[in-house]
Design a protein around this motif. Structure first.
Motif, PDB file in Angstrom:
ATOM      1  N   LEU A  95      10.215 -11.352 -64.286  1.00 15.42           N
ATOM      2  CA  LEU A  95      10.566 -10.244 -63.408  1.00 15.42           C
ATOM      3  C   LEU A  95       9.626  -9.091 -63.735  1.00 15.42           C
ATOM      4  CD1 LEU A  95      14.456 -10.476 -63.726  1.00 15.42           C
ATOM      5  CD2 LEU A  95      12.964 -11.527 -62.011  1.00 15.42           C
ATOM      6  N   LEU A  96       8.713  -8.817 -62.835  1.00 16.08           N
ATOM      7  CA  LEU A  96       7.586  -7.921 -63.092  1.00 16.08           C
ATOM      8  C   LEU A  96       7.564  -6.795 -62.073  1.00 16.08           C
ATOM      9  CD1 LEU A  96       4.788  -7.458 -64.538  1.00 16.08           C
ATOM     10  CD2 LEU A  96       3.826  -8.985 -62.806  1.00 16.08           C
ATOM     11  N   GLY A  97       7.177  -5.610 -62.524  1.00 17.03           N
ATOM     12  CA  GLY A  97       7.038  -4.476 -61.623  1.00 17.03           C
ATOM     13  C   GLY A  97       5.636  -3.900 -61.672  1.00 17.03           C
ATOM     14  N   SER A  98       5.267  -3.197 -60.613  1.00 16.82           N
ATOM     15  CA  SER A  98       3.937  -2.590 -60.571  1.00 16.82           C
ATOM     16  C   SER A  98       3.950  -1.347 -59.703  1.00 16.82           C
ATOM     17  CB  SER A  98       2.902  -3.575 -60.030  1.00 16.82           C
ATOM     18  OG  SER A  98       1.619  -2.948 -59.925  1.00 16.82           O
ATOM     19  N   GLY A  99       3.180  -0.364 -60.115  1.00 21.88           N
ATOM     20  CA  GLY A  99       2.918   0.777 -59.257  1.00 21.88           C
ATOM     21  C   GLY A  99       1.965   0.365 -58.152  1.00 21.88           C
ATOM     22  N   VAL A 121       6.397 -21.513 -63.766  1.00 20.70           N
ATOM     23  CA  VAL A 121       7.056 -20.229 -63.996  1.00 20.70           C
ATOM     24  C   VAL A 121       7.160 -19.485 -62.666  1.00 20.70           C
ATOM     25  CG1 VAL A 121       6.900 -17.981 -65.141  1.00 20.70           C
ATOM     26  CG2 VAL A 121       6.260 -20.052 -66.370  1.00 20.70           C
ATOM     27  N   ARG A 122       8.352 -19.071 -62.336  1.00 20.88           N
ATOM     28  CA  ARG A 122       8.582 -18.337 -61.084  1.00 20.88           C
ATOM     29  C   ARG A 122       8.379 -16.846 -61.357  1.00 20.88           C
ATOM     30  NH1 ARG A 122      13.480 -16.436 -58.547  1.00 20.88           N
ATOM     31  NH2 ARG A 122      13.226 -16.316 -56.288  1.00 20.88           N
ATOM     32  N   ILE A 123       7.576 -16.202 -60.528  1.00 18.95           N
ATOM     33  CA  ILE A 123       7.240 -14.792 -60.743  1.00 18.95           C
ATOM     34  C   ILE A 123       7.773 -13.961 -59.582  1.00 18.95           C
ATOM     35  CG2 ILE A 123       5.370 -13.131 -61.081  1.00 18.95           C
ATOM     36  CD1 ILE A 123       3.642 -15.539 -62.028  1.00 18.95           C
ATOM     37  N   GLN A 124       8.518 -12.936 -59.909  1.00 22.15           N
ATOM     38  CA  GLN A 124       8.985 -11.976 -58.913  1.00 22.15           C
ATOM     39  C   GLN A 124       8.314 -10.637 -59.183  1.00 22.15           C
ATOM     40  OE1 GLN A 124      13.149 -11.750 -57.778  1.00 22.15           O
ATOM     41  NE2 GLN A 124      13.582 -13.596 -58.954  1.00 22.15           N
ATOM     42  N   LEU A 125       7.620 -10.110 -58.185  1.00 22.26           N
ATOM     43  CA  LEU A 125       6.901  -8.842 -58.335  1.00 22.26           C
ATOM     44  C   LEU A 125       7.533  -7.784 -57.441  1.00 22.26           C
ATOM     45  CD1 LEU A 125       4.518  -7.084 -59.293  1.00 22.26           C
ATOM     46  CD2 LEU A 125       3.191  -8.015 -57.379  1.00 22.26           C
ATOM     47  N   LEU A 126       7.896  -6.668 -58.050  1.00 24.20           N
ATOM     48  CA  LEU A 126       8.439  -5.525 -57.317  1.00 24.20           C
ATOM     49  C   LEU A 126       7.427  -4.390 -57.363  1.00 24.20           C
ATOM     50  CD1 LEU A 126      10.902  -4.040 -55.953  1.00 24.20           C
ATOM     51  CD2 LEU A 126      11.427  -3.216 -58.247  1.00 24.20           C
ATOM     52  N   ASP A 141      16.599  -5.287 -64.471  1.00 28.02           N
ATOM     53  CA  ASP A 141      16.098  -5.943 -63.260  1.00 28.02           C
ATOM     54  C   ASP A 141      14.631  -6.317 -63.414  1.00 28.02           C
ATOM     55  OD1 ASP A 141      18.550  -5.596 -61.995  1.00 28.02           O
ATOM     56  OD2 ASP A 141      17.996  -3.625 -61.221  1.00 28.02           O
ATOM     57  N   LEU A 142      13.953  -5.720 -64.395  1.00 30.41           N
ATOM     58  CA  LEU A 142      12.559  -6.006 -64.696  1.00 30.41           C
ATOM     59  C   LEU A 142      12.412  -6.189 -66.194  1.00 30.41           C
ATOM     60  CD1 LEU A 142      10.703  -3.254 -62.625  1.00 30.41           C
ATOM     61  CD2 LEU A 142      11.012  -5.637 -61.970  1.00 30.41           C
TER      62      LEU A 142
END
Length: 298
Positions: A95-99, A121-126, A141-142
């Motif tokens: 669970l990954l976030g990015s500006g 590996v399943r990657i979720q990017l917010l 959540d991240l």
């Protein structure tokens, strides 16, 4: 004492606002779901729901329990995910976030390398601004995010690793009227709409002071790909960082405006951000390493 299953049922009911839809979502009959919620209320000795003809609404106690339930469920998910990743990373998710700016160049590169090496590996990017990412990180959540860290550096809840610095620029389409100028004043810039992502307080204050306007940004959007498309087909200008527009400038899709000497000389302040005192999962550790390597070679 309440258990995670009851909390999961309660969170589903709060999300769907209706016993029938919630029961379907958690694969229970309505009577079984009702008994689970009643058991949760009994264990906590409070009423969590108000039932009415339109469905349900949460009481004050219900709102409080929902907040804690969401954190506990997220923590349980994170624990299972971290355990499943041990070994050869044949399962689990990141669970990954990015500006907005790192999401335009740095993060896709790192995700691509991780996905190629560990396709299961399943990657979720917010993608969000640093304020939203911080909130989601602390709510579990991240696990990790990359964003501007100027307003986060003194936060004791966060572990931060600063990344490379890139210069700030203002861009336009190549045939924009201002692209023919040799040196631009703030007045000439402000004659056109200015678009930007959510700005750190330091930059926002400097821009406000320089422009003499309380709201110099005409269009705010935290998706930089949208901003680039907007600039390419209009007279809108956008604030950006050189690393995310360098290829577009080289390809002739964007132009960098020549600002007057000393005017608005800003730089990036990217950082890798995780929760202080928390160990990253194997997938997050690998992605972190890819980000650091890409930054050193950029």
């Amino acid at each position: 004492m309440s258990n995670l299953q009851q909390l999961r049922h309660f969170a589903a009911l709060a999300e769907h606002g209706n016993f029938a839809r919630a029961a379907e979502a958690v694969h229970l009959s309505q009577p079984a779901l009702s008994r689970s919620i009643q058991g949760l209320e009994a264990s906590l000795d409070c009423r969590l729901l108000d039932r009415h003809s339109r469905g349900i609404s949460l009481t004050v106690h219900g709102q409080l329990v929902l907040e804690h339930a969401q954190r506990l469920l997220a923590g349980s998910h994170a624990l299972k995910n971290a355990v499943s990743q041990l070994g050869n990373l044949e399962a689990g998710e990141l669970l990954l976030g990015s500006g907005p700016y790192p999401a335009a160049r740095l993060i896709p590169q790192a995700i691509g390398k991780l996905a190629s090496a560990y396709p299961r590996v399943r990657i979720q990017l917010l993608i969000d601004n640093w304020l939203g990412l911080r909130r989601r990180l602390l709510n579990d959540d991240l696990e990790l995010f990359v964003a501007d860290i100027r307003d986060l550096e003194d936060d004791p809840l966060l572990h931060i690793e600063a990344l490379s610095v890139h210069r700030g620029v203002i861009c336009c389409r190549p045939d924009h009227p201002l692209s023919r100028k040799k040196s631009l004043s703030i007045e000439e810039l402000l004659a056109y709409p200015l678009a930007a992502t959510h700005l750190p307080q330091q930059i926002s204050q400097e821009l406000n002071s320089l422009s003499g306007k309380e709201q110099p940004i005409s269009i705010q959007c935290d998706n930089f790909m949208v901003l680039k498309a907007l600039v390419a087909q209009s007279d809108v200008l956008t604030m950006a960082l050189w690393d995310v527009v360098a290829e577009d400038v080289a390809a002739g899709r964007l132009s960098v405006l020549p600002l007057a000497n000393g005017m608005f000389q800003q730089t990036s302040a990217y950082g890798l951000v995780s929760r202080a005192g928390h160990t990253l999962s194997p997938a997050a550790q690998i992605l972190r390493q890819h980000v650091l390597e890409d930054e050193r070679t950029s």
